[in-house]
Design an enzyme around this catalytic site. Sequence first.
Site, PDB file in Angstrom:
ATOM      1  N   PRO A  46       5.156  30.004 -16.052  1.00 17.71           N
ATOM      2  CA  PRO A  46       6.466  29.553 -15.699  1.00 17.71           C
ATOM      3  C   PRO A  46       7.062  28.199 -16.216  1.00 17.71           C
ATOM      4  O   PRO A  46       6.509  27.079 -15.824  1.00 17.71           O
ATOM      5  CB  PRO A  46       7.105  30.245 -14.888  1.00 17.71           C
ATOM      6  CG  PRO A  46       6.627  29.746 -13.376  1.00 17.71           C
ATOM      7  CD  PRO A  46       4.546  29.785 -14.455  1.00 17.71           C
ATOM      8  N   SER A  47       8.082  27.948 -16.470  1.00 18.26           N
ATOM      9  CA  SER A  47       8.548  26.492 -16.770  1.00 18.26           C
ATOM     10  C   SER A  47       8.615  25.556 -15.321  1.00 18.26           C
ATOM     11  O   SER A  47       9.443  26.570 -14.519  1.00 18.26           O
ATOM     12  CB  SER A  47       9.964  26.446 -17.305  1.00 18.26           C
ATOM     13  OG  SER A  47      10.406  26.910 -18.875  1.00 18.26           O
ATOM     14  N   GLY A  48       8.122  23.990 -15.639  1.00 20.80           N
ATOM     15  CA  GLY A  48       8.195  23.653 -14.353  1.00 20.80           C
ATOM     16  C   GLY A  48       6.841  23.804 -13.427  1.00 20.80           C
ATOM     17  O   GLY A  48       7.354  22.905 -12.098  1.00 20.80           O
ATOM     18  N   GLY A 102       4.405  22.683 -13.689  1.00 21.02           N
ATOM     19  CA  GLY A 102       3.331  21.197 -13.965  1.00 21.02           C
ATOM     20  C   GLY A 102       2.524  21.296 -15.041  1.00 21.02           C
ATOM     21  O   GLY A 102       1.859  20.467 -15.082  1.00 21.02           O
ATOM     22  N   LYS A 103       2.766  22.166 -16.179  1.00 23.33           N
ATOM     23  CA  LYS A 103       2.021  22.479 -17.639  1.00 23.33           C
ATOM     24  C   LYS A 103       1.997  20.479 -17.878  1.00 23.33           C
ATOM     25  O   LYS A 103       0.956  20.499 -18.486  1.00 23.33           O
ATOM     26  CB  LYS A 103       2.076  23.550 -18.579  1.00 23.33           C
ATOM     27  CG  LYS A 103       1.883  24.623 -17.685  1.00 23.33           C
ATOM     28  CD  LYS A 103       2.229  25.442 -19.083  1.00 23.33           C
ATOM     29  CE  LYS A 103       3.944  25.917 -18.890  1.00 23.33           C
ATOM     30  NZ  LYS A 103       5.146  26.350 -17.744  1.00 23.33           N
ATOM     31  N   THR A 104       3.580  20.634 -18.511  1.00 19.34           N
ATOM     32  CA  THR A 104       3.435  19.008 -19.448  1.00 19.34           C
ATOM     33  C   THR A 104       2.619  17.927 -18.503  1.00 19.34           C
ATOM     34  O   THR A 104       2.545  17.021 -18.910  1.00 19.34           O
ATOM     35  CB  THR A 104       4.724  18.927 -19.963  1.00 19.34           C
ATOM     36  OG1 THR A 104       4.817  20.092 -20.736  1.00 19.34           O
ATOM     37  CG2 THR A 104       4.905  17.800 -21.004  1.00 19.34           C
ATOM     38  N   GLU A 164       1.450  24.229 -27.318  1.00 21.33           N
ATOM     39  CA  GLU A 164       1.464  25.649 -28.586  1.00 21.33           C
ATOM     40  C   GLU A 164       2.496  25.228 -30.118  1.00 21.33           C
ATOM     41  O   GLU A 164       4.020  25.331 -29.318  1.00 21.33           O
ATOM     42  CB  GLU A 164       2.760  26.909 -27.595  1.00 21.33           C
ATOM     43  CG  GLU A 164       2.481  27.679 -28.680  1.00 21.33           C
ATOM     44  CD  GLU A 164       1.711  28.014 -28.590  1.00 21.33           C
ATOM     45  OE1 GLU A 164       0.364  27.824 -30.058  1.00 21.33           O
ATOM     46  OE2 GLU A 164       1.094  29.132 -28.211  1.00 21.33           O
TER      47      GLU A 164
END
Length: 596
Positions: free
Chosen positions: A387-389, A391-393, A516
């Site tokens: 989900p957003s937030g 920590g992927k980026t 992506e």
Amino acid sequence: MENNRTGRSAIKDGGGQTSPKKHLRPFIKLIRDTKPPKWTLGIAVILSVCSTVAGLFVPLMTKSVVDSFTLSELNGWQMAVLGLFFGMQALASGVSIYLLGKAGQYVVAQIRDRLWKKLLLLKMPYYDENRTGETVSRMMNDTAVVKGLITEHVTGFFTGIISIIGAVIILFTLDWRMTLLMLLAVPLTALIMFPIGRMMLRISKSMQDETASFTSTLNQAVSEIRLVKAYRAEGIEYESGKQAIGRLFRLGVKEGRVQAFIGPLVGFVMMAVMVLLIGYGGMRVSSGALTAGDLVAFILYLMQIIMPINQISTFFTQMQKAVGATERIIETLEAPVEALEQGRKVENARLPIRAEHLSFGYKTDERVIKDISFTIEAGKMTAIVGPSGSGKTTLFALLERFYEPQEGQVRLGPDPIYELSLASWRKQIGYVSQESPLIAGTVKDNICYGLDKDVTDEELRMAAAMAYADGFISELPAGYDTEVGERGVKLSGGQRQRIAIARALLRNPQILLLDEATSSLDSKSEQAVQEALSVLMKGRTTIVIAHRLSTVVDADQILFMDHGSITGRGTHDELMRTHSLYREFAAQQLRIAEKV
């Protein structure tokens, strides 16, 4: 912005407590570090001395002319010598001003060069904590203040000092009593200038901060003007800018009030001294103690003192501004930088990438990444889902070494990546984001951006063809020489993405980071970009932030992140069986696909 507000209040509350010497030392060091041209400055100073000395002889020549002045006794050689002194003074002064101006421009060019180099090497946390407009203001507005001091006021300061010293010495030889009377102005002027100078320093610092803040507001609104118009935020941005303009206006009025106080007050003191001198001198002329020529010379020398005092007071006012600007420049120059060439070169990037107990937070007490470990096999594709937030980026930023983890390690094979040369490590990485940024320039400029070698037309076209970009580029008005506009606004999203992929292909990286790149495209553009990505990923270690199920299904490994931790790993089929949040993600993607 919190830091900036704190800094401004500190200046207002405690700025007057620091000694002038402590303020001047950084300014003097900054100028010395630019290594100003000593010969140019030396010649300029010598010519200033010559100009001032020549000017000091003019009242003496005038005295001689006045004391012996009758039409019958008018001495031609005296008038010629007087004219010669005027000519020497004008020539020497003009050349001196030019040389000092040239030296000043050189000094400021060196400061700007140091700042520009520094800004490109600063670590990412600096840009997280400082707004872009404020950084631009350091580069342009603050250095302009320093330039103004050197090119416009240094000349007047040095020549003024010489003129005052020379005039006082000569006046003592003419009449020491009148000279002492005149020197009453010195302590009076000092009493005025010192407290006002400290006040001007505080105002100047606040002015520089507000100018930087306004520049930032302006830069943000103009650079995102489409967003402003789309959300009808013109009124909000106008109010924000209006408030900044109002603060600058009030500070400018305050500065003008101080300057309006300095000039007339110094002028009043000087005029009072002149009236006293003329009155007292007239009495001494009538008693025979002085000649009329002596009194005329005294008045002329007084003028040679009054004008430099005004110049010197202006110099000190501008000096306070320059000192305030210098402090901001030095803050930037002393910020930590990335050591691009420090460490070993990457010999082989086709090795597994391992994260070991990795933890990171933008603030020390808030962890965005929490004790994660994983292995990415060389030449294979790993998808990161969550989900957003989650920590992927941030994980991508750590892999690119924009930040260093508070705990843990990332390794390329057996080597910690933080022991490798930063320039060499980043050379191995190709990054394509959702909204791939483009620079203002041509299509060719953007594809070749960042390369330190010449690119042939054949190499350029091959990279574009592999990125499925050659077709639309050939249809553009000027082909590869077509201007793309600021941030690529003249191209569609799919076209920008394919140019970004061509850029990555031309670099031939061994490691790909893909945020992506197809998530925000229409189906036709997505298909073209997906085909280009499949060419780009072939044989390379690929890490993808995945938003679509099509990307996830093809991955060799999937890492599911949630609240900074990895809660699941495996292939698509494995996670569908074992991970409930992943099943929910997949089901949501299928529902979206059915609607489309």
